[in-house]
Design a protein around this motif. Structure first.
Motif, PDB file in Angstrom:
ATOM      1  N   ALA A  29       8.072  -7.166  -0.070  1.00  0.00           N
ATOM      2  CA  ALA A  29       6.676  -7.538  -0.291  1.00  0.00           C
ATOM      3  C   ALA A  29       6.035  -6.710  -1.412  1.00  0.00           C
ATOM      4  O   ALA A  29       5.114  -7.185  -2.083  1.00  0.00           O
ATOM      5  CB  ALA A  29       5.880  -7.372   1.003  1.00  0.00           C
ATOM      6  N   ARG A  52       9.649 -16.856  -1.288  1.00  0.00           N
ATOM      7  CA  ARG A  52       8.819 -17.015  -0.082  1.00  0.00           C
ATOM      8  C   ARG A  52       7.780 -15.901   0.009  1.00  0.00           C
ATOM      9  O   ARG A  52       6.621 -16.143   0.375  1.00  0.00           O
ATOM     10  CB  ARG A  52       9.697 -17.027   1.168  1.00  0.00           C
ATOM     11  CG  ARG A  52      10.555 -18.275   1.316  1.00  0.00           C
ATOM     12  CD  ARG A  52      11.129 -18.382   2.716  1.00  0.00           C
ATOM     13  NE  ARG A  52      12.037 -17.285   3.033  1.00  0.00           N
ATOM     14  CZ  ARG A  52      13.344 -17.299   2.801  1.00  0.00           C
ATOM     15  NH1 ARG A  52      13.902 -18.370   2.223  1.00  0.00           N
ATOM     16  NH2 ARG A  52      14.103 -16.278   3.145  1.00  0.00           N
ATOM     17  N   LEU A  53       8.178 -14.673  -0.317  1.00  0.00           N
ATOM     18  CA  LEU A  53       7.234 -13.555  -0.272  1.00  0.00           C
ATOM     19  C   LEU A  53       6.113 -13.731  -1.292  1.00  0.00           C
ATOM     20  O   LEU A  53       4.944 -13.437  -0.998  1.00  0.00           O
ATOM     21  CB  LEU A  53       7.974 -12.240  -0.515  1.00  0.00           C
ATOM     22  CG  LEU A  53       8.871 -11.758   0.624  1.00  0.00           C
ATOM     23  CD1 LEU A  53       9.768 -10.610   0.138  1.00  0.00           C
ATOM     24  CD2 LEU A  53       8.032 -11.303   1.813  1.00  0.00           C
ATOM     25  N   ARG A 109      -0.533 -17.449  -1.622  1.00  0.00           N
ATOM     26  CA  ARG A 109      -1.046 -18.514  -0.753  1.00  0.00           C
ATOM     27  C   ARG A 109      -0.900 -19.890  -1.407  1.00  0.00           C
ATOM     28  O   ARG A 109      -1.831 -20.697  -1.436  1.00  0.00           O
ATOM     29  CB  ARG A 109      -2.500 -18.248  -0.362  1.00  0.00           C
ATOM     30  CG  ARG A 109      -2.674 -16.951   0.415  1.00  0.00           C
ATOM     31  CD  ARG A 109      -4.097 -16.724   0.859  1.00  0.00           C
ATOM     32  NE  ARG A 109      -4.233 -15.488   1.598  1.00  0.00           N
ATOM     33  CZ  ARG A 109      -5.378 -15.016   2.106  1.00  0.00           C
ATOM     34  NH1 ARG A 109      -6.493 -15.713   1.917  1.00  0.00           N
ATOM     35  NH2 ARG A 109      -5.411 -13.891   2.765  1.00  0.00           N
ATOM     36  N   ARG A 110       0.299 -20.134  -1.934  1.00  0.00           N
ATOM     37  CA  ARG A 110       0.631 -21.427  -2.530  1.00  0.00           C
ATOM     38  C   ARG A 110       2.145 -21.534  -2.576  1.00  0.00           C
ATOM     39  O   ARG A 110       2.849 -20.516  -2.578  1.00  0.00           O
ATOM     40  CB  ARG A 110       0.040 -21.552  -3.933  1.00  0.00           C
ATOM     41  CG  ARG A 110       0.683 -20.611  -4.956  1.00  0.00           C
ATOM     42  CD  ARG A 110       0.140 -20.849  -6.360  1.00  0.00           C
ATOM     43  NE  ARG A 110      -1.210 -20.325  -6.491  1.00  0.00           N
ATOM     44  CZ  ARG A 110      -2.033 -20.661  -7.466  1.00  0.00           C
ATOM     45  NH1 ARG A 110      -1.656 -21.530  -8.389  1.00  0.00           N
ATOM     46  NH2 ARG A 110      -3.247 -20.141  -7.541  1.00  0.00           N
ATOM     47  N   ALA A 140       5.083 -16.623  -2.456  1.00  0.00           N
ATOM     48  CA  ALA A 140       4.267 -17.738  -1.971  1.00  0.00           C
ATOM     49  C   ALA A 140       3.255 -17.250  -0.930  1.00  0.00           C
ATOM     50  O   ALA A 140       2.085 -17.655  -0.930  1.00  0.00           O
ATOM     51  CB  ALA A 140       5.166 -18.822  -1.380  1.00  0.00           C
ATOM     52  N   ARG A 141       3.715 -16.379  -0.066  1.00  0.00           N
ATOM     53  CA  ARG A 141       2.808 -15.817   0.945  1.00  0.00           C
ATOM     54  C   ARG A 141       1.716 -14.975   0.288  1.00  0.00           C
ATOM     55  O   ARG A 141       0.545 -15.033   0.682  1.00  0.00           O
ATOM     56  CB  ARG A 141       3.625 -14.960   1.920  1.00  0.00           C
ATOM     57  CG  ARG A 141       2.857 -14.450   3.121  1.00  0.00           C
ATOM     58  CD  ARG A 141       3.774 -13.639   4.013  1.00  0.00           C
ATOM     59  NE  ARG A 141       4.966 -14.386   4.383  1.00  0.00           N
ATOM     60  CZ  ARG A 141       6.072 -13.829   4.869  1.00  0.00           C
ATOM     61  NH1 ARG A 141       6.130 -12.520   5.031  1.00  0.00           N
ATOM     62  NH2 ARG A 141       7.095 -14.575   5.194  1.00  0.00           N
ATOM     63  N   ARG A 142       2.119 -14.217  -0.743  1.00  0.00           N
ATOM     64  CA  ARG A 142       1.158 -13.360  -1.437  1.00  0.00           C
ATOM     65  C   ARG A 142       0.115 -14.178  -2.198  1.00  0.00           C
ATOM     66  O   ARG A 142      -1.077 -13.837  -2.212  1.00  0.00           O
ATOM     67  CB  ARG A 142       1.923 -12.439  -2.401  1.00  0.00           C
ATOM     68  CG  ARG A 142       1.064 -11.547  -3.279  1.00  0.00           C
ATOM     69  CD  ARG A 142       0.289 -10.525  -2.478  1.00  0.00           C
ATOM     70  NE  ARG A 142      -0.387  -9.579  -3.346  1.00  0.00           N
ATOM     71  CZ  ARG A 142      -1.493  -9.852  -4.037  1.00  0.00           C
ATOM     72  NH1 ARG A 142      -2.033 -11.062  -3.961  1.00  0.00           N
ATOM     73  NH2 ARG A 142      -2.049  -8.926  -4.793  1.00  0.00           N
TER      74      ARG A 142
END
Length: 238
Positions: free
Chosen positions: A94, A145-146, A152-153, A148-150
């Motif tokens: 992350a 994926r990390l 938010r898209r 995208a999470r950071r």
């Protein structure tokens, strides 16, 4: 700590590695940090190891698993430095997603369009070197994926070297799907030929490499501490 980067013929690459290691030293002044490269650049791993005494922790400055992180660096460090332990590669993590998000905020323009942070209708693609090792490819998927999470898209990913999907094809596919603008987050530690390929992939903008970001420096120390905890022998701090 023996920090081992891959190495590149681009003279800007070692400059960025040294800047990153300078931040690592600033965060932990008591720790001796030796710079080394797996190939192409001096000091080589062998040259740097010859100047060290006692047990050491080798930290691959690599973003995922593959031959260099899993076989090459551990074998060379273990042969040259009895009792040496090798940390796992930096990514995925992350903290790297934090660094990528920061670099996206100052990305250069490729097509004379406005830079700056990605806008709501923009598509962000994670651009990686790629790996023939399935574990390395899995690490890139996890990094996407990390990020995208950071952000938010959704964040698709593409490679510019080994494996697939190819970055230029991913960028083209996002345009066919109606992306207003496509920007690439460079999942690279330092400049070199892979960054050059990313800048030629057809994206509207490409971020700079992760480089000497504070989050990356903290992650280098985290990997050092994790590896040191696996050995019973004390690793001296100079």
């Amino acid at each position: 700590m023996l920090a081992v980067a891959h190495g590149t013929r681009d003279p800007a690459g070692p400059v960025v590695v040294r800047e990153l290691l300078a931040r690592v030293r600033a965060l932990r002044p008591s720790l001796r940090v030796a710079e080394a490269y797996g190939e192409l650049v001096s000091p080589s791993l062998e040259e740097a190891a010859a100047a060290l005494e006692g047990p050491a922790v080798a930290v691959p400055l690599l973003l995922g698993r593959g031959y260099h992180a899993l076989i090459d660096i551990p074998e060379r460090a273990g042969r040259l430095l009895p009792g040496a332990v090798t940390a796992r590669p930096l990514g995925p993590d992350a903290l790297l997603a934090d660094a990528l998000a920061g670099r996206l905020g100052a990305m250069p323009s490729v097509r004379r369009v406005a830079g700056g942070p990605p806008r709501p209708r923009d598509t962000v693609v994670l651009g990686a070197a790629g790996s023939a090792d399935p574990a390395g490819a899995a690490d890139v998927r996890a990094a996407a994926r990390l990020l995208a999470r950071r952000l938010r898209r959704p964040v698709p990913y593409g490679f510019v070297a080994a494996g697939g999907p190819a970055l230029d094809e991913v960028v083209a596919e996002q345009r066919r799907r109606g992306a207003e603008r496509v920007v690439v987050a460079s999942y690279l530690l330092a400049p070199g030929r892979f960054l050059d390929r990313m800048r030629a992939c057809g994206a509207d903008a490409v971020s700079g490499p992760i480089g000497a970001h504070d989050a990356a420096a903290r992650l280098v120390l985290r990997r050092y501490d994790e590896a040191r905890a696996r050995t019973d022998e004390p690793v001296p701090a100079f």
